[in-house]
Motif scaffolding. Structure first.
Motif, PDB file in Angstrom:
ATOM      1  N   THR A  25      -6.619  -2.352  49.508  1.00 28.82           N
ATOM      2  CA  THR A  25      -5.764  -3.093  48.572  1.00 28.82           C
ATOM      3  C   THR A  25      -4.427  -3.463  49.198  1.00 28.82           C
ATOM      4  N   SER A  26      -4.309  -3.325  50.514  1.00 32.09           N
ATOM      5  CA  SER A  26      -3.032  -3.577  51.170  1.00 32.09           C
ATOM      6  C   SER A  26      -2.590  -5.018  51.042  1.00 32.09           C
ATOM      7  N   ALA A  27      -3.569  -5.957  51.081  1.00 29.44           N
ATOM      8  CA  ALA A  27      -3.203  -7.370  50.985  1.00 29.44           C
ATOM      9  C   ALA A  27      -2.567  -7.671  49.638  1.00 29.44           C
ATOM     10  N   LEU A  28      -3.140  -7.081  48.548  1.00 29.40           N
ATOM     11  CA  LEU A  28      -2.565  -7.316  47.227  1.00 29.40           C
ATOM     12  C   LEU A  28      -1.180  -6.683  47.121  1.00 29.40           C
ATOM     13  N   ARG A  29      -0.978  -5.502  47.680  1.00 28.07           N
ATOM     14  CA  ARG A  29       0.330  -4.870  47.631  1.00 28.07           C
ATOM     15  C   ARG A  29       1.372  -5.694  48.370  1.00 28.07           C
ATOM     16  N   SER A  30       0.943  -6.357  49.461  1.00 28.71           N
ATOM     17  CA  SER A  30       1.889  -7.142  50.251  1.00 28.71           C
ATOM     18  C   SER A  30       2.355  -8.382  49.505  1.00 28.71           C
ATOM     19  N   ARG A  31       1.660  -8.744  48.412  1.00 24.37           N
ATOM     20  CA  ARG A  31       2.024  -9.950  47.682  1.00 24.37           C
ATOM     21  C   ARG A  31       2.836  -9.671  46.430  1.00 24.37           C
ATOM     22  N   ARG A  32       3.305  -8.454  46.264  1.00 24.84           N
ATOM     23  CA  ARG A  32       4.178  -8.169  45.140  1.00 24.84           C
ATOM     24  C   ARG A  32       5.433  -9.023  45.255  1.00 24.84           C
ATOM     25  N   GLY A  33       5.832  -9.642  44.156  1.00 26.58           N
ATOM     26  CA  GLY A  33       6.958 -10.558  44.181  1.00 26.58           C
ATOM     27  C   GLY A  33       6.565 -11.954  44.585  1.00 26.58           C
ATOM     28  N   GLN A  34       5.269 -12.195  44.813  1.00 27.01           N
ATOM     29  CA  GLN A  34       4.755 -13.532  45.166  1.00 27.01           C
ATOM     30  C   GLN A  34       3.633 -13.870  44.183  1.00 27.01           C
ATOM     31  N   PRO A  35       3.990 -14.244  42.949  1.00 29.51           N
ATOM     32  CA  PRO A  35       2.967 -14.406  41.903  1.00 29.51           C
ATOM     33  C   PRO A  35       1.919 -15.463  42.219  1.00 29.51           C
ATOM     34  N   LEU A  36       2.321 -16.543  42.881  1.00 27.86           N
ATOM     35  CA  LEU A  36       1.346 -17.592  43.202  1.00 27.86           C
ATOM     36  C   LEU A  36       0.290 -17.069  44.166  1.00 27.86           C
ATOM     37  N   GLU A  37       0.743 -16.402  45.228  1.00 25.64           N
ATOM     38  CA  GLU A  37      -0.200 -15.879  46.213  1.00 25.64           C
ATOM     39  C   GLU A  37      -1.062 -14.770  45.614  1.00 25.64           C
ATOM     40  N   ALA A  38      -0.472 -13.943  44.738  1.00 25.66           N
ATOM     41  CA  ALA A  38      -1.243 -12.882  44.095  1.00 25.66           C
ATOM     42  C   ALA A  38      -2.330 -13.466  43.202  1.00 25.66           C
ATOM     43  N   LEU A  39      -1.984 -14.514  42.445  1.00 22.27           N
ATOM     44  CA  LEU A  39      -2.975 -15.185  41.599  1.00 22.27           C
ATOM     45  C   LEU A  39      -4.093 -15.781  42.438  1.00 22.27           C
ATOM     46  N   ALA A  40      -3.722 -16.435  43.543  1.00 28.70           N
ATOM     47  CA  ALA A  40      -4.726 -17.036  44.419  1.00 28.70           C
ATOM     48  C   ALA A  40      -5.653 -15.985  45.009  1.00 28.70           C
ATOM     49  N   SER A  41      -5.094 -14.827  45.370  1.00 25.47           N
ATOM     50  CA  SER A  41      -5.911 -13.766  45.953  1.00 25.47           C
ATOM     51  C   SER A  41      -6.888 -13.196  44.928  1.00 25.47           C
ATOM     52  N   ARG A  42      -6.393 -12.943  43.712  1.00 29.07           N
ATOM     53  CA  ARG A  42      -7.257 -12.365  42.685  1.00 29.07           C
ATOM     54  C   ARG A  42      -8.346 -13.337  42.234  1.00 29.07           C
ATOM     55  N   SER A  43      -8.053 -14.625  42.295  1.00 36.70           N
ATOM     56  CA  SER A  43      -9.008 -15.618  41.796  1.00 36.70           C
ATOM     57  C   SER A  43      -9.817 -16.265  42.911  1.00 36.70           C
ATOM     58  N   LYS A  44      -9.768 -15.697  44.132  1.00 34.36           N
ATOM     59  CA  LYS A  44     -10.425 -16.375  45.255  1.00 34.36           C
ATOM     60  C   LYS A  44     -11.935 -16.482  45.067  1.00 34.36           C
ATOM     61  N   LEU A  45     -12.556 -15.477  44.434  1.00 35.93           N
ATOM     62  CA  LEU A  45     -14.000 -15.548  44.207  1.00 35.93           C
ATOM     63  C   LEU A  45     -14.334 -16.646  43.214  1.00 35.93           C
ATOM     64  N   VAL A  46     -13.588 -16.691  42.112  1.00 37.90           N
ATOM     65  CA  VAL A  46     -13.824 -17.726  41.098  1.00 37.90           C
ATOM     66  C   VAL A  46     -13.537 -19.107  41.676  1.00 37.90           C
ATOM     67  N   ALA A  47     -12.423 -19.228  42.405  1.00 32.04           N
ATOM     68  CA  ALA A  47     -12.078 -20.512  43.010  1.00 32.04           C
ATOM     69  C   ALA A  47     -13.147 -20.955  44.007  1.00 32.04           C
ATOM     70  N   GLY A  48     -13.659 -20.003  44.775  1.00 33.45           N
ATOM     71  CA  GLY A  48     -14.715 -20.341  45.732  1.00 33.45           C
ATOM     72  C   GLY A  48     -15.987 -20.810  45.049  1.00 33.45           C
ATOM     73  N   LEU A  49     -16.374 -20.152  43.958  1.00 35.49           N
ATOM     74  CA  LEU A  49     -17.578 -20.558  43.228  1.00 35.49           C
ATOM     75  C   LEU A  49     -17.403 -21.928  42.586  1.00 35.49           C
ATOM     76  N   ILE A  50     -16.220 -22.186  42.012  1.00 37.62           N
ATOM     77  CA  ILE A  50     -15.954 -23.502  41.415  1.00 37.62           C
ATOM     78  C   ILE A  50     -15.999 -24.579  42.496  1.00 37.62           C
ATOM     79  N   THR A  51     -15.389 -24.288  43.644  1.00 33.36           N
ATOM     80  CA  THR A  51     -15.400 -25.251  44.744  1.00 33.36           C
ATOM     81  C   THR A  51     -16.825 -25.535  45.209  1.00 33.36           C
ATOM     82  N   LEU A  52     -17.645 -24.490  45.324  1.00 29.14           N
ATOM     83  CA  LEU A  52     -19.028 -24.663  45.753  1.00 29.14           C
ATOM     84  C   LEU A  52     -19.815 -25.490  44.738  1.00 29.14           C
ATOM     85  N   GLY A  53     -19.627 -25.208  43.435  1.00 31.28           N
ATOM     86  CA  GLY A  53     -20.306 -25.980  42.403  1.00 31.28           C
ATOM     87  C   GLY A  53     -19.868 -27.427  42.396  1.00 31.28           C
TER      88      GLY A  53
END
Length: 208
Positions: free
Chosen positions: A83-111
């Motif tokens: 979980t180190s990558a997520l901890r490194s993004r504290r205070g960076q809400p955009l990057e944290a959102l992108a990291s948490r949603s990367k699976l969903v974003a990838g599936l939407i992109t593939l579809g």
């Protein structure tokens, strides 16, 4: 067991190659919004290039490498409880959102990509009708929603991928981290926003 270093490098390099394609593709699409005649000349010339099938096979192979390396790396990180990558993004809400949603974003992109290829590449529109076929696709509300969602998903994926690629290649450090993050934001907003602008612009122009 798969080599984690090779997976990280494979994911980063294949991702950067796909970003290069997105930049070129976006540049080629912009005239569809502003200069339709020039766009049709460009599309017709492109589709008759003998190297285009080779490029398409290369892009498919690059996407397959990126997808497989990313999935393998994600599964390995989860098994290890990383979980180190997520901890490194504290205070960076955009990057944290992108990291948490990367699976969903990838599936939407593939579809979205699958639908896009089915509508505009299998088969290709006839010469001089590329913009017209794209316009007819976007005038259907469900397609416009899918294309808009795909554009936003690509933007989120790039927002996460810009930092992740530099980290995977060992190029991210505390000194250049802020610059890389701001560059990733600009890249994500430019490419994702550009595709969204083209989709909405063509649809609204067609309705008018």
């Amino acid at each position: 067991m798969q080599d984690p270093t090779l997976m990280r490098i494979g994911s980063a390099i294949s991702g950067l190659l796909l970003v290069l394609f997105l930049v070129v593709h976006l540049a080629g699409l912009l005239p569809a919004l502003m200069a339709p005649v020039q766009f049709e000349h460009y599309a017709t010339a492109l589709h008759h290039q003998p190297w285009l099938p080779v490029l398409e096979v290369g892009l498919a192979a690059t996407a397959a490498v990126h997808l497989s390396c990313t999935i393998a790396k994600t599964l390995q990180n989860r098994r290890a409880g990383n979980t180190s990558a997520l901890r490194s993004r504290r205070g960076q809400p955009l990057e944290a959102l992108a990291s948490r949603s990367k699976l969903v974003a990838g599936l939407i992109t593939l579809g979205f990509l699958t639908l896009h290829l089915q509508q505009l590449r299998w088969p290709r529109p006839a010469d001089g009708l590329e913009r017209e076929v794209l316009l007819q696709v976007l005038l259907q509300p469900i397609n416009l929603v899918v294309y808009a969602a795909g554009s936003l998903a690509i933007g989120l994926h790039l927002l996460h991928g810009a930092e992740a690629a530099h980290r995977n290649l060992g190029l991210l450090n505390p000194t250049n981290g802020p610059s890389i993050r701001w560059g990733g934001r600009l890249l994500a907003s430019g490419i994702g926003g550009g595709f969204l602008l083209i989709s909405l612009g063509l649809a609204l122009g067609g309705l008018a």
